[in-house]
Design an enzyme around this catalytic site. Structure first.
Site, PDB file in Angstrom:
ATOM      1  N   GLU A  26       0.841  -1.192   0.000  1.00 18.92           N
ATOM      2  CA  GLU A  26       0.000   0.000   0.000  1.00 18.92           C
ATOM      3  C   GLU A  26       0.880   1.246   0.000  1.00 18.92           C
ATOM      4  O   GLU A  26       0.403   2.357   0.125  1.00 18.92           O
ATOM      5  CB  GLU A  26      -0.995  -0.029   1.171  1.00 18.92           C
ATOM      6  CG  GLU A  26      -0.364   0.013   2.546  1.00 18.92           C
ATOM      7  CD  GLU A  26      -0.635   1.342   3.242  1.00 18.92           C
ATOM      8  OE1 GLU A  26      -1.796   1.634   3.522  1.00 18.92           O
ATOM      9  OE2 GLU A  26       0.339   2.080   3.507  1.00 18.92           O
ATOM     10  N   CYS A  78      -3.500  -4.266   3.749  1.00 15.21           N
ATOM     11  CA  CYS A  78      -2.435  -5.137   4.252  1.00 15.21           C
ATOM     12  C   CYS A  78      -2.491  -6.568   3.746  1.00 15.21           C
ATOM     13  O   CYS A  78      -1.639  -7.379   4.096  1.00 15.21           O
ATOM     14  CB  CYS A  78      -2.445  -5.160   5.771  1.00 15.21           C
ATOM     15  SG  CYS A  78      -2.178  -3.553   6.493  1.00 15.21           S
ATOM     16  N   HIS A  89      -2.663 -11.675  10.874  1.00 13.40           N
ATOM     17  CA  HIS A  89      -2.203 -10.315  10.586  1.00 13.40           C
ATOM     18  C   HIS A  89      -2.074  -9.575  11.913  1.00 13.40           C
ATOM     19  O   HIS A  89      -2.836  -9.807  12.841  1.00 13.40           O
ATOM     20  CB  HIS A  89      -3.164  -9.590   9.644  1.00 13.40           C
ATOM     21  CG  HIS A  89      -2.726  -8.177   9.400  1.00 13.40           C
ATOM     22  ND1 HIS A  89      -1.493  -7.884   8.869  1.00 13.40           N
ATOM     23  CD2 HIS A  89      -3.321  -6.986   9.673  1.00 13.40           C
ATOM     24  CE1 HIS A  89      -1.360  -6.565   8.804  1.00 13.40           C
ATOM     25  NE2 HIS A  89      -2.448  -5.996   9.291  1.00 13.40           N
TER      26      HIS A  89
END
Ligand SMILES: [Zn+2]
Lengths: 132, 350
Positions: free
Chosen positions: B80, B112, B234
């Protein structure tokens, strides 16, 4: 200090992959690339070859006053580096602590930005860091 | 089959401590460290960006297992924070590792989880016999507005995987996902810093997607969660993955090896790759791993990964010389001013 786009682009093999030349006739490696083998002249057989990405510092200097384009990174180290195949190369030494940059220190090549202005393309190239 | 034949990581040398950032804004560092479970984060140098980190991680992967770069037929980069708004990082990486010109490449975007979307794209290409080998990277040098909660965690790093039919290190046995439209985090075009929906980032966003995607994988494979040795989630901070584990009734001992954010910050697209690398660095033949990414906006991808059966010394030779932990332990601290200058924070402050 924005260099011409074609100049940067033509240097991609040398800057991105440390590509030099190898003479099949005498077995010597060259960096930067050569068009004619200085040993064998017309008999030389040159081909592209990636230089080893590791070597050692044979001489270095800490740059304390630099061009304004490098203001953010000053002071920084530049060094004369002998690659594993004996070829010497002049490059910046980054990501190394002061007591690590010394003659004989083992270094490895890293891929970094050479310059990045608001306009124009980013120039990437090789720099070295002390192997840890 | 499809699997992982090599992996590599790259994180910057520089770090900034939570205390140093808190000092600037009069925050209490202990509250932040306890709240986020982050102690310090990685800071890129002035000459590093998501492309240079991607190249370094890729080179480590390729060098370690002596992959012939010319055999790489796809490069997918998830990020990103690409160096260009228009001009693919995939091309820069392919050129730098010597994979050009006979290959496909693309930069992927999904906050992400762009990198794990790249893994799925590569699996598709490999399983359909279109290609044999792919290089997939998650890389970010993410921005955060000064004096914003994100500033305490937004870090920099990259992880790379070489995927192919052989899967010399591990097999990827199954992937599932869970995707919705959720306004938890965004950055409008031409804006330097992102915005986030505050409390919106937790329950309806991260937890809902991570948990449902993980459950999808367990349901579709019929696997019991007890059968997995490691779970990687994550990790926008050090707390969320442990909380997700608790909700899924997974012991935290199986999550902690894949949790690196407390020491390097949230590396966005690289986070699950780095968590996975930290697990691969210690995983033994035959062990099983469940990985679930998360991308704001929002979605999660889950993967069932099984370490290849082989003699342990053979497996160890396929792992990078330096572990991710070695790299995490080698660091140089910077102060806030240096950090702000390296991260180009000063150009849009008004
Ligand atoms: Zn010659």
């Amino acid at each position: 200090m924005q260099e011409a786009i074609p100049l940067n682009w033509r240097k991609y093999p040398e800057r991105y992959r440390l590509e030099g030349t190898h003479c099949e006739e005498c077995g010597q490696d060259f960096y930067p690339k050569k068009n004619i083998c200085p040993n064998c002249r017309r008999k030389g057989k040159l081909e592209d070859k990636q230089m080893p990405r590791e070597g050692k510092i044979i001489s270095y200097s800490k740059v304390k006053a630099s061009h304004k384009d490098f203001k953010d990174e000053t002071p920084y180290y530049v060094a004369l580096i002998e690659l594993k195949n004996g070829v010497t190369i002049f490059s910046q030494v980054v990501d190394s602590l002061d007591n690590e940059v010394e003659i004989g220190a083992e270094v490895e090549k890293v891929f970094r930005k050479l310059n990045d202005k608001k306009y124009g393309v980013i120039a990437y190239s090789h720099k070295f860091r002390v192997k840890k | 089959m499809t699997g992982i034949s090599a992996y590599g990581t790259s994180i910057p040398l520089r770090r900034i401590k939570v205390e140093e950032i808190a000092k600037q804004w009069g925050d209490n560092p202990e509250n932040i460290k306890n709240g986020l479970r982050v102690k310090e984060k990685t800071v890129r140098n002035h000459d590093e960006d998501s492309a240079t980190l991607a190249v370094e991680a890729s080179r480590e992967a390729i060098k370690t297992n002596q992959i012939n770069a010319k055999q790489i037929e796809a490069v997918y980069v998830g990020s990103e924070s690409p160096p260009y708004a228009v001009k693919p990082t995939a091309g820069i990486v392919a050129e730098a590792v010597g994979a050009t010109p006979n290959l496909t490449g693309a930069d992927l975007e999904f906050a992400c989880k762009a990198g794990t979307a790249g893994i799925q794209a590569a699996i598709g290409m490999i399983k359909s016999n279109e290609i044999d080998k792919a290089l997939v990277i998650g890389t970010d040098t993410s921005q955060s507005s000064p004096n914003n909660a994100l500033e305490y965690s937004a870090g920099c790093g990259a992880g790379a995987l070489v995927l192919d039919k052989q899967g010399e290190i591990a097999e990827i046995k199954k992937t599932t996902s869970y995707t919705t439209d959720t306004p938890d985090f965004w950055r409008k075009a031409h804006k330097e810093f992102p915005d986030h929906g505050g409390r919106f980032t937790g329950k309806p966003a991260y937890f809902k997607h991570v948990i449902n995607s993980t459950k999808n994988l367990l349901e579709q494979t019929g696997k019991d969660k007890e059968e997995f040795d490691y779970f990687i989630f994550h990790q926008p901070n050090g707390k969320f993955p442990l909380k997700a584990a608790k909700k899924l009734e997974i012991p935290k001992e199986k999550v902690e090896p894949g949790l690196v954010t407390p020491k390097i910050g949230n590396t966005y697209s690289a986070a699950t790759f780095l968590g996975l690398s930290n697990v691969l660095d210690r995983a033994k033949p035959g062990q099983e791993i469940l990985l679930t990414s998360y991308g704001s906006g929002a979605g999660s991808d889950s993967f069932w990964i099984k370490m290849k059966q082989q003699p342990e010394n053979k497996l160890e030779k396929k792992k990078p010389e330096k572990t991710l932990e070695d790299k995490i332990n080698r660091k140089k601290y910077v102060d806030y001013g240096t950090y702000a200058s390296y991260m180009n924070k000063l150009k849009e402050v008004y």
